[in-house]
Design a protein around this motif. Structure first.
Motif, PDB file in Angstrom:
ATOM      1  N   ARG A 263      -5.219  -7.089  -2.232  1.00 43.80           N
ATOM      2  CA  ARG A 263      -6.022  -6.510  -1.157  1.00 43.80           C
ATOM      3  C   ARG A 263      -5.850  -7.321   0.119  1.00 43.80           C
ATOM      4  O   ARG A 263      -5.460  -8.493   0.082  1.00 43.80           O
ATOM      5  CB  ARG A 263      -7.498  -6.432  -1.545  1.00 43.80           C
ATOM      6  CG  ARG A 263      -8.153  -7.758  -1.822  1.00 43.80           C
ATOM      7  CD  ARG A 263      -9.542  -7.569  -2.412  1.00 43.80           C
ATOM      8  NE  ARG A 263     -10.212  -8.844  -2.642  1.00 43.80           N
ATOM      9  CZ  ARG A 263     -10.988  -9.452  -1.748  1.00 43.80           C
ATOM     10  NH1 ARG A 263     -11.180  -8.895  -0.558  1.00 43.80           N
ATOM     11  NH2 ARG A 263     -11.563 -10.605  -2.025  1.00 43.80           N
TER      12      ARG A 263
ATOM     13  N   THR B 261      -6.917  -9.497   3.115  1.00 43.48           N
ATOM     14  CA  THR B 261      -7.954 -10.483   3.416  1.00 43.48           C
ATOM     15  C   THR B 261      -7.570 -11.228   4.690  1.00 43.48           C
ATOM     16  O   THR B 261      -6.550 -10.939   5.315  1.00 43.48           O
ATOM     17  CB  THR B 261      -8.103 -11.496   2.265  1.00 43.48           C
ATOM     18  OG1 THR B 261      -6.914 -12.311   2.211  1.00 43.48           O
ATOM     19  CG2 THR B 261      -8.299 -10.793   0.926  1.00 43.48           C
ATOM     20  N   ARG B 262      -8.362 -12.226   5.032  1.00 40.30           N
ATOM     21  CA  ARG B 262      -8.051 -13.043   6.208  1.00 40.30           C
ATOM     22  C   ARG B 262      -6.799 -13.891   5.998  1.00 40.30           C
ATOM     23  O   ARG B 262      -6.240 -14.420   6.963  1.00 40.30           O
ATOM     24  CB  ARG B 262      -9.240 -13.940   6.553  1.00 40.30           C
ATOM     25  CG  ARG B 262     -10.465 -13.170   7.028  1.00 40.30           C
ATOM     26  CD  ARG B 262     -11.573 -14.114   7.464  1.00 40.30           C
ATOM     27  NE  ARG B 262     -12.754 -13.375   7.881  1.00 40.30           N
ATOM     28  CZ  ARG B 262     -12.925 -12.848   9.083  1.00 40.30           C
ATOM     29  NH1 ARG B 262     -11.977 -12.998   9.990  1.00 40.30           N
ATOM     30  NH2 ARG B 262     -14.024 -12.192   9.383  1.00 40.30           N
TER      31      ARG B 262
ATOM     32  N   THR C  50       0.839  -1.192   0.000  1.00 45.81           N
ATOM     33  CA  THR C  50       0.000   0.000   0.000  1.00 45.81           C
ATOM     34  C   THR C  50       0.877   1.246   0.000  1.00 45.81           C
ATOM     35  O   THR C  50       1.979   1.241   0.557  1.00 45.81           O
ATOM     36  CB  THR C  50      -0.944   0.015   1.226  1.00 45.81           C
ATOM     37  OG1 THR C  50      -1.804   1.158   1.154  1.00 45.81           O
ATOM     38  CG2 THR C  50      -0.173   0.072   2.529  1.00 45.81           C
TER      39      THR C  50
ATOM     40  N   LYS D  21      -7.437  -3.558  12.423  1.00 40.85           N
ATOM     41  CA  LYS D  21      -8.746  -4.091  12.819  1.00 40.85           C
ATOM     42  C   LYS D  21      -8.738  -5.617  12.792  1.00 40.85           C
ATOM     43  O   LYS D  21      -9.312  -6.269  13.675  1.00 40.85           O
ATOM     44  CB  LYS D  21      -9.829  -3.545  11.891  1.00 40.85           C
ATOM     45  CG  LYS D  21     -10.125  -2.064  12.085  1.00 40.85           C
ATOM     46  CD  LYS D  21     -11.209  -1.586  11.121  1.00 40.85           C
ATOM     47  CE  LYS D  21     -11.486  -0.098  11.310  1.00 40.85           C
ATOM     48  NZ  LYS D  21     -12.516   0.395  10.352  1.00 40.85           N
ATOM     49  N   LEU D  22      -8.078  -6.178  11.766  1.00 42.16           N
ATOM     50  CA  LEU D  22      -7.970  -7.635  11.701  1.00 42.16           C
ATOM     51  C   LEU D  22      -7.177  -8.176  12.889  1.00 42.16           C
ATOM     52  O   LEU D  22      -7.506  -9.230  13.443  1.00 42.16           O
ATOM     53  CB  LEU D  22      -7.311  -8.061  10.388  1.00 42.16           C
ATOM     54  CG  LEU D  22      -8.133  -7.858   9.116  1.00 42.16           C
ATOM     55  CD1 LEU D  22      -7.310  -8.212   7.886  1.00 42.16           C
ATOM     56  CD2 LEU D  22      -9.412  -8.698   9.150  1.00 42.16           C
TER      57      LEU D  22
ATOM     58  N   ASN E 190      -5.449   3.403   4.577  1.00 41.27           N
ATOM     59  CA  ASN E 190      -6.676   2.663   4.874  1.00 41.27           C
ATOM     60  C   ASN E 190      -6.407   1.167   5.004  1.00 41.27           C
ATOM     61  O   ASN E 190      -7.007   0.487   5.845  1.00 41.27           O
ATOM     62  CB  ASN E 190      -7.720   2.924   3.786  1.00 41.27           C
ATOM     63  CG  ASN E 190      -8.307   4.324   3.879  1.00 41.27           C
ATOM     64  OD1 ASN E 190      -8.353   4.915   4.963  1.00 41.27           O
ATOM     65  ND2 ASN E 190      -8.751   4.862   2.755  1.00 41.27           N
ATOM     66  N   LYS E 191      -5.499   0.652   4.151  1.00 33.49           N
ATOM     67  CA  LYS E 191      -5.164  -0.772   4.246  1.00 33.49           C
ATOM     68  C   LYS E 191      -4.516  -1.075   5.596  1.00 33.49           C
ATOM     69  O   LYS E 191      -4.791  -2.108   6.215  1.00 33.49           O
ATOM     70  CB  LYS E 191      -4.232  -1.189   3.107  1.00 33.49           C
ATOM     71  CG  LYS E 191      -4.921  -1.363   1.762  1.00 33.49           C
ATOM     72  CD  LYS E 191      -3.930  -1.846   0.710  1.00 33.49           C
ATOM     73  CE  LYS E 191      -4.612  -2.036  -0.639  1.00 33.49           C
ATOM     74  NZ  LYS E 191      -3.647  -2.452  -1.695  1.00 33.49           N
TER      75      LYS E 191
ATOM     76  N   LYS F 103      -4.962   0.560   8.395  1.00 35.30           N
ATOM     77  CA  LYS F 103      -6.012   0.613   9.416  1.00 35.30           C
ATOM     78  C   LYS F 103      -6.832  -0.670   9.409  1.00 35.30           C
ATOM     79  O   LYS F 103      -7.226  -1.182  10.467  1.00 35.30           O
ATOM     80  CB  LYS F 103      -6.909   1.828   9.175  1.00 35.30           C
ATOM     81  CG  LYS F 103      -6.214   3.165   9.419  1.00 35.30           C
ATOM     82  CD  LYS F 103      -7.122   4.337   9.062  1.00 35.30           C
ATOM     83  CE  LYS F 103      -6.402   5.667   9.268  1.00 35.30           C
ATOM     84  NZ  LYS F 103      -7.240   6.821   8.845  1.00 35.30           N
ATOM     85  N   HIS F 104      -7.082  -1.201   8.206  1.00 35.47           N
ATOM     86  CA  HIS F 104      -7.827  -2.455   8.101  1.00 35.47           C
ATOM     87  C   HIS F 104      -7.048  -3.600   8.743  1.00 35.47           C
ATOM     88  O   HIS F 104      -7.626  -4.456   9.436  1.00 35.47           O
ATOM     89  CB  HIS F 104      -8.112  -2.761   6.629  1.00 35.47           C
ATOM     90  CG  HIS F 104      -8.938  -3.984   6.391  1.00 35.47           C
ATOM     91  ND1 HIS F 104      -9.998  -4.346   7.197  1.00 35.47           N
ATOM     92  CD2 HIS F 104      -8.851  -4.950   5.436  1.00 35.47           C
ATOM     93  CE1 HIS F 104     -10.543  -5.463   6.750  1.00 35.47           C
ATOM     94  NE2 HIS F 104      -9.855  -5.859   5.689  1.00 35.47           N
TER      95      HIS F 104
END
Length: 335
Positions: free
Chosen positions: A273, A275-276, A249, A306-307, A299-300, A302-303
């Motif tokens: 992207r 993913t899990r 990113t 969260k994961l 944003n990636k 931050k994601h």
């Protein structure tokens, strides 16, 4: 049997992995630090340009090493300090590679080097948002006060190895490696007259073309994602990138497709992207691991955090760390 090893850390002057300008060495016996050394070094002749980017990281300038010995002049002392120990380093393929490339550039023989990587070990022993050395050192209970000062980093690496061994009830580094299923790396011996490594051949090419630095790519304002190449099936399984599922990113100093290919060369599977399945996110735009605490994130990224909050083991890697993991390519600096 006891927890005996030598931890080390190199700082380099430019994009050539063999351009050592400082080294820190830490001898551990029975799980205790018993001896340390630190030397300022002049890189091998002809490979001794100081790149401002590297200087901005470790703050070692050409003037500071004017009266220091060439790295080749200290190679014997370094190998004597190490003896028969396993080398332990944070990305040990890099630091053992510094010894090999500096030896080639100095036309000096070097024996086979066995090394163990605390990046890979810490990924198994700890659960951290970043496995850069400052995060690992803090988890081990010995925060770094002077990151990118060679001896400070080598000591932090030693404490991390000691802590990781203690957490696994390991009596030796090999037992710790076996417990966490991390392979021991081997850097091949080299003697004058034998073929140079790719890193040294590339550096010779830069010099022959009149360049002081590795060629730099340019990129546009919006990075091209590119395809996701197949991982190299014959890659070294002990390399920290091997088996990772990586996403990129932000703007990098090289086109993203090239960065993906480098990762794939070392056995990583790249993706477009998060993913899990993602295990690592490489962040450009000047990101450093300390940004995790101040919120300067894409944003990636931050994601990914969260994961992690949901229990997924995924790490965030700065561009500088990634470039070191792929052996420099323009920024051979410690992460």
């Amino acid at each position: 049997m006891s927890l005996d090893f030598t931890a080390l850390d190199f700082e380099t002057a430019n994009g050539f992995i063999g351009s050592a300008c400082s080294v820190g060495l830490v001898k551990v016996r029975s799980g205790r630090i018993v001896e340390t050394e630190q030397w300022l070094l002049r890189p091998p002749e002809g490979f001794d340009h100081f790149d401002p980017r590297n200087v901005s990281i470790h703050h070692i300038t050409e003037d500071m090493v004017t009266h220091s010995p060439r790295v080749g002049e200290k190679l014997g002392d370094l190998l004597e300090f190490v003896g028969s120990d396993v080398l332990v380093a944070h990305n040990s393929a890099f630091d053992s590679g510094v010894i090999r490339a500096a030896s080639e550039a100095s036309e000096l023989s070097v024996p086979q080097l066995a090394h163990l990587c605390t990046v890979k070990l810490s990924r198994k022993a700890y659960d951290l948002p970043s496995y850069s050395l400052p995060f690992v050192a803090e988890e081990a209970g010995h925060p770094i006060e002077n990151h990118h000062e060679a001896l400070a980093d080598a000591e932090a690496c030693a404490w991390a190895m000691i802590d990781i061994a203690q957490r696994s009830n390991a009596s030796t580094v090999l037992q710790a490696a076996d417990h966490y299923k991390v392979g021991l790396g081997l850097t091949a011996a080299w003697n004058p007259g034998e073929e140079f490594s790719r890193a040294t051949r590339d550096a010779q090419g830069w010099i022959a073309s009149g360049q002081q630095l590795p060629p730099q790519d340019t990129f546009g304002s919006w990075p091209q994602e590119g395809d996701n190449p197949e991982p190299n099936s014959s890659a070294d399984p002990t390399h920290p990138l091997y088996g990772q599922v990586m996403v990129f990113t932000g703007n990098l100093a090289v086109p993203r497709p090239k960065a993906k290919q480098w990762a794939a060369n070392y056995g990583a599977q790249t993706a477009s992207r998060v993913t899990r399945a993602t295990t690592a996110l490489v962040v450009g735009d000047g990101f450093v691991p300390q940004d995790l605490s101040n919120g300067r994130l894409t944003n990636k990224a931050k994601h990914v955090l969260k994961l992690r909050d949901k229990g997924q083991r995924v790490e965030i890697i700065s561009e500088g760390e990634f470039m070191q993991l792929v052996e420099g390519f323009g920024m051979a600096v410690q992460g």
